[in-house]
Design a protein around this motif. Structure first.
Motif, mmCIF file in Angstrom:
data_model
loop_
_atom_site.group_PDB
_atom_site.id
_atom_site.type_symbol
_atom_site.label_atom_id
_atom_site.label_comp_id
_atom_site.label_asym_id
_atom_site.label_seq_id
_atom_site.Cartn_x
_atom_site.Cartn_y
_atom_site.Cartn_z
ATOM 1 N N GLU A 413 -1.918 -14.808 10.702
ATOM 2 C CA GLU A 413 -1.824 -13.358 10.838
ATOM 3 C C GLU A 413 -0.706 -12.938 11.796
ATOM 4 O O GLU A 413 0.078 -12.065 11.505
ATOM 5 C CB GLU A 413 -3.161 -12.814 11.347
ATOM 6 C CG GLU A 413 -3.287 -11.323 11.168
ATOM 7 C CD GLU A 413 -4.658 -10.848 11.604
ATOM 8 O OE1 GLU A 413 -4.726 -10.226 12.657
ATOM 9 O OE2 GLU A 413 -5.639 -11.129 10.892
ATOM 10 N N GLU A 419 7.503 -8.420 4.196
ATOM 11 C CA GLU A 419 8.132 -8.927 2.987
ATOM 12 C C GLU A 419 8.436 -7.770 2.034
ATOM 13 O O GLU A 419 7.670 -6.812 1.950
ATOM 14 C CB GLU A 419 7.172 -9.925 2.336
ATOM 15 C CG GLU A 419 7.877 -10.946 1.495
ATOM 16 C CD GLU A 419 6.978 -12.119 1.130
ATOM 17 O OE1 GLU A 419 5.983 -12.372 1.836
ATOM 18 O OE2 GLU A 419 7.281 -12.770 0.115
ATOM 19 N N ALA A 421 8.720 -6.062 -1.553
ATOM 20 C CA ALA A 421 7.980 -6.234 -2.809
ATOM 21 C C ALA A 421 8.924 -6.458 -3.980
ATOM 22 O O ALA A 421 8.567 -7.095 -4.953
ATOM 23 C CB ALA A 421 7.116 -5.001 -3.064
ATOM 24 N N PRO A 466 -1.306 -5.316 11.847
ATOM 25 C CA PRO A 466 -2.214 -4.612 10.937
ATOM 26 C C PRO A 466 -2.753 -3.313 11.521
ATOM 27 O O PRO A 466 -3.168 -2.422 10.779
ATOM 28 C CB PRO A 466 -3.348 -5.604 10.699
ATOM 29 C CG PRO A 466 -3.012 -6.849 11.421
ATOM 30 C CD PRO A 466 -1.761 -6.656 12.207
ATOM 31 N N GLY A 471 2.105 -0.705 9.567
ATOM 32 C CA GLY A 471 1.828 -2.110 9.242
ATOM 33 C C GLY A 471 2.700 -3.073 10.014
ATOM 34 O O GLY A 471 2.524 -4.281 9.955
ATOM 35 N N LYS B 310 5.879 -5.165 0.650
ATOM 36 C CA LYS B 310 4.863 -5.814 -0.176
ATOM 37 C C LYS B 310 3.464 -5.586 0.383
ATOM 38 O O LYS B 310 2.534 -5.268 -0.348
ATOM 39 C CB LYS B 310 5.172 -7.307 -0.213
ATOM 40 C CG LYS B 310 4.426 -8.097 -1.239
ATOM 41 C CD LYS B 310 5.038 -9.497 -1.262
ATOM 42 C CE LYS B 310 4.483 -10.367 -2.350
ATOM 43 N NZ LYS B 310 5.178 -11.662 -2.344
ATOM 44 N N HIS B 311 3.353 -5.757 1.720
ATOM 45 C CA HIS B 311 2.028 -5.626 2.303
ATOM 46 C C HIS B 311 2.116 -5.202 3.768
ATOM 47 O O HIS B 311 2.866 -5.820 4.499
ATOM 48 C CB HIS B 311 1.274 -6.953 2.205
ATOM 49 C CG HIS B 311 -0.084 -6.882 2.842
ATOM 50 N ND1 HIS B 311 -1.158 -6.311 2.193
ATOM 51 C CD2 HIS B 311 -0.508 -7.264 4.068
ATOM 52 C CE1 HIS B 311 -2.206 -6.375 3.017
ATOM 53 N NE2 HIS B 311 -1.838 -6.935 4.135
ATOM 54 N N PRO B 312 1.433 -4.212 4.221
ATOM 55 C CA PRO B 312 0.665 -3.257 3.428
ATOM 56 C C PRO B 312 1.618 -2.340 2.666
ATOM 57 O O PRO B 312 2.770 -2.200 3.057
ATOM 58 C CB PRO B 312 -0.116 -2.483 4.479
ATOM 59 C CG PRO B 312 0.726 -2.563 5.718
ATOM 60 C CD PRO B 312 1.437 -3.883 5.656
ATOM 61 N N THR B 313 1.129 -1.705 1.634
ATOM 62 C CA THR B 313 2.012 -0.878 0.824
ATOM 63 C C THR B 313 2.116 0.550 1.357
ATOM 64 O O THR B 313 3.089 1.237 1.096
ATOM 65 C CB THR B 313 1.517 -0.805 -0.629
ATOM 66 O OG1 THR B 313 0.160 -0.361 -0.589
ATOM 67 C CG2 THR B 313 1.585 -2.174 -1.298
ATOM 68 N N ARG B 352 3.933 5.647 1.100
ATOM 69 C CA ARG B 352 4.440 4.352 0.633
ATOM 70 C C ARG B 352 5.468 3.828 1.622
ATOM 71 O O ARG B 352 6.368 4.542 2.061
ATOM 72 C CB ARG B 352 5.093 4.557 -0.740
ATOM 73 C CG ARG B 352 5.559 3.304 -1.415
ATOM 74 C CD ARG B 352 4.402 2.573 -2.071
ATOM 75 N NE ARG B 352 4.860 1.453 -2.884
ATOM 76 C CZ ARG B 352 5.033 0.209 -2.407
ATOM 77 N NH1 ARG B 352 4.798 -0.060 -1.132
ATOM 78 N NH2 ARG B 352 5.442 -0.763 -3.206
#
Lengths: 566, 518
Positions: A413, A419, A421, A466, A471, B310-313, B352
């Motif tokens: 974590e 990253e 998408a 997180p 994020g 990609k994460h989180p979106t 987003r």
């Protein structure tokens, strides 16, 4: 932004006068155009149009029109916006069409014999409008047909994919709609627009002759326009009524400028639209907009007066009614881009020419300053340079492998990376979470640069978290590295020690285990009870992974944590 | 004469020069070995150099016989020669009262028979040994001059070989007798012809030597701390260097040249009263586009135009109250007097997450965070474009952007600011402004300047933020938004033709890259 090409001769014909290249260049600011290319052999000009809200300018007719208005000060009058009385040509829309591609607009263009240049331009305009303005035919697509074989009324409705067969443009045999989507290049390219629908749009006449399968392809029989044709039917379908109407208005005006007489068509909807159930197209979508002269003057910084504003707007193609302090501005029907008074102000400025405005220096006093983190970064850079380190400056999109695997990390974590998408290349698929990998990339690239190598980089990283709103958090890190046959912990420790000494930070090292470093030669840098970085000799497996054959001692430091909360 | 030659003399040359100057007569290599204490190889090296410089000349070359010891000779020297051995044998026999016959002597002899018999003959001849009746050898009591002479010669030659003529004639005959001859190699001495070269200073060399002599100081290459501590540096001369040679190459601590360029830009902006603003690398579509009045259907917002995370979106919280206001502006203009874009705004899409695609996102965040009025802000923001990487496209790059807020902001002050940028950033006196299009500004301007070296070039774009941008973010004064395209100037200054080289990983390229920035 579209780039279009047209011939010098065609432009002069449409302008109704001769125009030298310097003339044209001088006029292009009127259309936010930039001359990209001029082929003297063929007389072809390539012009890039900047304004994505002015699709009427993405064609030679529109460019010529805007220039002509400025030169003559008289907007052209097109009679077809206000055709009264009964007209014989109608398009009947069937009810279920609303669920797939609800809107259609059409008109006849007669009496203009299509020339070579005219046809080329017509095709180019059709393509630019459908591709860019119409978002690759998603919201708007265009069909052009020979008018004479058609029997009115026409019908715009839905059919099952295998229900009808016709010969599409570019093919010689009849195909079902399903076959067209599977086989025809246009079907393959645009078929996705119709995915999820059980029935597809079709456009046919009273005799059952198929005109087209919007937004995919025209029929070869009626939907192929050739040089020499005189009577055409223009049709636009789409999902946004205003855009459909505007597109037809642009096409109709263009053909009118080439000498065609535009004959409106009544589109009869079984469902409600913004402008009623019977829509006579071309339909004038323009509505007057009231602006105060003071708003324009305020925006432009110049007391122009209502009259000068009115004159400027007229010679830019607007219809203006002015009182003492306000102006009612109606744009021409081929424009739909006035959203606010500032848009009117810009048209005034363009019409008068930007050069007509004398620059004025802003005079209000403000204090310049760097952010706290940038000040600290500069201080650190100065010190690192003093220690003999070369500053490195890297791209910060990297390969996952460079950030994780090659560093002997496993993605837990806290070692995760941000990253992408939709990466274009795996080499640029992740935002860096640490800077050391960037320095190792330099090491891997530079074994022939003479040693020792003393490198540092300070800059932003994205640190996944997180709990963070986004994020991840954007942090500032420092990485430094020493590569030489004798590089070791104590050498890099000495640098860290003196760096933090001059930054007035008291720190201590705690032995830790870290996969990137040799056990027993790695420490966590602790400042005010917080871990602020790692120092150590890199693990030989890390060096092997990067194909580096020189020992390396390194530090990664989280600079934000050195800043005390105010 | 040219005395500067002195300064180029090697210490060996100086020693040999001075040794030669001590005598008027020519001196041979071996003379010089003796007088200087140098090795023969050093002497010959120095003589070679001095001859090349015409300071020494070869005076004579004579061939003379030289005597040296053979292996046998060295054994004689360390142990004994045949006559010495014979005398000792006789003495021992005498002590033991034994008779020593020639035959007995021959059986014990370590020497070849002819060497032994020659020795017996010579000893008898000089009278130190006699043959007694009965065939036994006896000492006469007379000292053996043969033994003395041989011992002396062996010892002398043991130190070094010598010319035959250096010995008295009688000894010369003795040496010749004991010398290696054809067919007899078992002898202690070897006589060989050797060329002896004798050297003399030239006139130039003599003059130079006088000068060297006049310089009492020894030449050294390095000044040492000891010399400074005890003041002995005064006794030395310091060899002069050939200073025109290339020095060794250094790797120094240095700013990255492209950063150096951006530092100049940064300082210029601060000097013009701009305050730095920062924003996150990962942005929401809201701040990157929506807040800038780019409709959600805008062509530059497709999957192929920005990098999505990609994460989180999606971001965890919604940027209220701005989100609702921006949504209203997009849909129908909200309170701004605009008619809006007239479409259904999708609030979920606003959250987003993407990689920041334009520095203007940072400006939008600043507008929403209660900025100073009047205020000037700038950012040098890393941005990401969805482009194939090539010589003109980088995957991530810097945008220099900013805003100016104030009651005095309008189109003409915008032009004034651009003129200031032209002179400050590009040293350009002439500017041209063209109508341009950006979704978030109106009017919009493209700035072209006449750069002193590059000629006419596009320096940037700017405009007045649309009210649809400022009002929902809580700003009620006009705002200039500007952006500068400075990479081309940086590349020209650094001699780079490929934009990827601004961020090269090649250390050699970084170390050698340099440029002059205003």
């Amino acid at each position: 932004m579209p780039t279009i090409s047209f011939s010098h001769a065609d432009l002069q014909t449409l302008l109704g006068r001769s125009a030298s290249l310097p003339d044209i260049e001088a006029w292009l600011p009127l259309v936010k155009g930039e001359l990209k290319d001029y082929l003297s052999s063929t007389g072809e000009l390539r012009v890039e149009l900047q304004d994505s809200n002015r699709p009427d300018l993405w064609c030679v007719e529109g460019i010529a029109r805007q220039i002509r208005i400025a030169l003559t000060n008289t907007p052209p009058v097109y009679p077809f916006w206000s055709t009264k009385g009964r007209i014989k040509r109608r398009v009947l829309v069937l009810p279920e069409t609303e669920s797939v591609r609800p809107y259609i607009a059409a008109c006849g263009a007669v009496g203009y014999q299509v020339t070579e240049a005219g046809l080329t331009q017509l095709i180019q305009t059709q393509e630019k409008l459908a591709e860019i303005f119409g978002r690759k035919r998603q919201t708007v697509s265009i069909g052009i047909y020979r008018l004479s074989p058609l029997a009115f009324p026409l019908t715009y409705g839905l059919v099952k994919p295998t229900e009808v067969r016709f010969t599409p443009l570019g093919f010689s045999e009849k195909m079902t709609l399903e076959e067209i989507l599977a086989v025809h290049p246009k079907g393959v390219e645009y078929g996705h627009i119709l995915s999820g629908h059980e029935k597809f749009p079709l456009f046919w006449d009273k005799e059952g002759q198929i005109l087209s399968f919007p937004p995919i392809i025209n029929s070869r029989d009626i939907g192929e326009v050739r040089v020499g044709d005189t009577d055409l039917l223009l049709e636009v379908t789409g999902t946004d009524l205003r855009m459909v109407l505007l597109t037809l208005n642009i096409l109709a005006t263009n053909l009118a400028d080439r000498g065609a007489s535009i004959e409106p068509v009544d589109v009869v909807y079984p469902y409600a639209t913004e402008v009623g159930t019977i829509v006579r197209t071309p339909f004038n979508i323009a509505r007057p907009q009231r602006v105060r002269a003071s708003e324009i003057e305020r925006a432009l910084g110049m007391a122009l007066g209502t009259e000068a504003i009115e004159a400027a707007l007229r010679s830019y193609g607007h219809h203006v009614k002015a009182t003492r302090h306000t102006l009612s501005v109606t744009p021409p029907p081929y424009r739909d881009d006035l959203m606010h008074a500032v848009d009117v102000a810009e048209d005034v400025a363009i019409s008068r020419g930007y050069d007509a405005f004398q620059p004025l220096m802003p005079t209000q006093f403000t204090v310049g300053a760097l952010s706290q983190i940038e000040q600290l970064s500069d201080q650190i850079r100065t010190l690192m340079i003093g220690f003999g380190f070369q500053e490195i400056f890297s791209n910060i999109l990297m390969a996952r492998d460079e950030l994780i695997e090659r560093m002997r990390l496993t993605e837990s974590e806290h070692e995760a990376v941000v990253e992408v998408a939709n990466p274009l290349s795996l080499s640029y698929a992740c935002l860096r979470s640490a800077i050391l990998p960037c320095l190792l990339r330099v090491e891997a690239t530079s074994p022939r640069a003479f040693y020792p190598h003393k490198l540092f980089e300070i800059g932003e990283v994205a640190s996944p978290d997180p709990r963070a709103e986004l994020g991840s958090e954007t942090k500032t890190h420092l990485a430094l590295l020493l590569a030489s046959a004798t590089a070791n912990f104590s050498e890099i420790h000495a640098v860290l020690d003196v760096l933090l000494y001059y930054l007035l930070k008291t720190y201590r090292l705690e032995p830790i285990v870290h996969p990137s470093y040799l056990e027993g030669r790695v420490g966590q840098i602790v400042y005010e009870g917080q871990a602020i970085g790692v120092i150590g000799e890199l693990h030989p497996e890390v060096l092997e992974a990067w194909q580096i054959t020189m020992p390396i001692a390194a530090v990664e430091l989280h600079c934000d944590k050195l800043i005390s909360p105010a | 004469m040219d005395l500067t030659t002195i300064e180029t003399l090697h210490p060996l040359e100086i020693k040999v020069l001075l040794a030669l100057a001590q005598k008027d007569a020519p001196q041979t290599d071996s003379d010089l070995v003796q007088s200087t204490g140098l090795e023969p190889s050093q002497i010959s090296m120095a003589l070679g150099w001095l001859q090349t410089k015409s300071l020494v000349r070869l005076e004579s070359e004579t061939v003379i016989p030289i005597v040296s010891l053979t292996e046998v000779g060295f054994r004689y020297l360390q142990e004994s020669s045949p006559p010495e051995w014979i005398l000792r044998q006789i003495e021992e026999a005498h002590h033991r009262h034994v008779r020593l016959t020639v035959q007995a002597l021959q059986t014990q002899s370590p020497f070849p028979p002819n060497a032994l018999s020659r020795a017996i003959g010579l000893l008898k001849k000089e009278g130190s040994v006699q043959l007694a009746p009965g065939g036994s050898l006896e000492a006469t009591g007379l000292p053996s001059s043969l033994c003395q002479q041989l011992r002396a010669v062996l010892q002398q030659l043991g130190e070094s070989s010598r010319p035959l003529e250096a010995f008295p004639p009688a000894i010369q005959s003795l040496i010749k007798l004991y010398a290696v001859k054809r067919g007899n190699t078992n002898e202690p001495f070897r006589i060989e012809d050797r060329t002896i070269r004798a050297y003399l200073l030239t006139d130039q060399g003599r003059t130079l030597a006088e000068h060297v002599h006049a310089m009492p100081k020894e030449e050294v290459s390095q000044l040492t701390p000891e010399m400074l501590k005890d003041g002995s540096w005064r006794n030395y001369r310091f060899r002069k260097y050939t200073i025109t040679l290339r020095p060794p190459r250094l790797a120094i601590g240095r700013r990255h040249p492209y950063r150096e360029f951006l530092d100049v830009v940064k300082i210029k902006l601060i000097s013009m009263g701009f305050q730095e603003m920062r924003g996150p690398l990962v942005e929401t579509e809201f701040w990157n586009m929506d807040a800038l009045f780019m409709p959600q259907f805008h062509p530059a917002r497709a999957i192929h135009d920005v990098y999505f995370v990609k994460h989180p979106t999606h971001a965890t919280s919604s940027p209220e109250p701005f989100l609702s206001r921006v949504a209203a502006v997009h849909e129908h203009g909200g309170e701004t007097g605009s008619r809006g874009w007239r479409y259904r705004y999708d609030k979920s899409r606003a959250q987003r997450l993407i990689l920041r695609s334009q520095g203007t996102a940072v400006s939008a965040r600043t507008l929403a965070s209660n900025p100073r009025i009047p205020g000037k802000y700038f950012s040098i923001a890393r941005c990401f474009r969805y482009d194939q990487v090539d010589a003109t496209h980088a995957t991530d790059f810097f945008q220099v952007e900013g805003i100016v807020l104030g009651e005095d902001i309008h189109f003409r002050t915008l032009l004034g600011l651009l003129q200031l940028f032209a002179t400050e950033m590009a040293q350009a006196q002439e500017i041209r402004v063209f109508p341009a299009y950006f979704p978030f500004t109106e009017p919009s301007v493209e700035l072209h300047v006449r750069h002193p070296k590059l000629g006419w070039m596009e320096l940037g774009g700017a405009g007045l933020f649309r009210p649809e941008v400022t009002i929902p973010l809580g700003v009620h004064v006009p705002v200039i938004a500007w952006g500068l395209g400075l990479d081309r100037m940086a590349m020209v200054a650094l001699g780079i033709h490929d934009i990827r080289d601004l961020f090269t990983a090649d250390l050699e390229a970084i170390r050698t890259m340099r440029g002059q920035f205003p």
